[in-house]
Scaffold this motif. Sequence first.
Motif, short mmCIF file in Angstrom:
data_model
loop_
_atom_site.label_atom_id
_atom_site.label_comp_id
_atom_site.label_asym_id
_atom_site.label_seq_id
_atom_site.Cartn_x
_atom_site.Cartn_y
_atom_site.Cartn_z
N ALA A 171 42.65 35.07 42.42
CA ALA A 171 43.50 34.29 43.34
C ALA A 171 44.45 35.16 44.13
N HIS A 172 44.89 36.31 43.56
CA HIS A 172 45.86 37.13 44.26
C HIS A 172 45.26 37.83 45.48
N GLY B 289 36.14 30.31 43.25
CA GLY B 289 36.64 30.49 41.89
C GLY B 289 36.26 31.80 41.23
N LEU C 167 44.27 36.37 47.96
CA LEU C 167 44.76 35.62 49.10
C LEU C 167 45.97 36.28 49.74
N HIS D 71 41.20 28.28 50.88
CA HIS D 71 40.32 28.21 49.72
C HIS D 71 39.70 29.57 49.46
#
Length: 215
Positions: free
Chosen positions: A131-132, A127, A134, A124
């Motif tokens: 996201a990249h 927000g 990760l 997780h």
Amino acid sequence: MTRLLLVDDHPVVRAGYQRLLELGGGWRVVAQAGSVDEALDLHREHQPELTITDLGLPGRGGLELLRHLLERDAGARVLVFSMHEGEAMVRRAFAMGARGYVTKSSEPQELLDAVARVMAGRRHLCGGLPAHWLQPSPVGGDDEGLQRLSDREFEVFRLLAQGLTPAGCAAALHLSSKTVSNLQAQIRDKLGLASTAAMAHLALRRGLIDGVFSR
């Protein structure tokens, strides 16, 4: 009932997290710690299913806790809950084995969602962050040099950038002064930096320590 260990150096903050997690999520906080050494002892004693840790702990930081927990138990679940929002720090935490990363500027529900997601076997990222992040860092620029640092070098780099002397780093990390001096030389070589001031400037720009340049 999922059993949690909370790690933050502010007791009032920990109390607030405990109330949120127990009333909002239905989980049980079995122990609280304010330092890496205390957290390691309590983790061994209570064997929690998930450890939620800040990174800005006194002495050895939360990344050191993450490293030690996963060295002891490769299956340990660790969720980072931190004020640091810089890309390099987030990527490093995931590269070291964190299952989730939530910033302290997030809404309370974000922490609850993160715990549920991690306990369901997924990673997780809150927000508000791309996201990249990760994924491993792309090649090039400051991040390439930072990615080349070992986990130990990275923590020494952060402590030196924060203003600790080599002797202070050695004491905080339970290392010899000679080891820290060798690590400092390796860090400068990998990053192409000639001084501790240059380390501090890079750390500020990459959001690894507090300051006007953090992102």
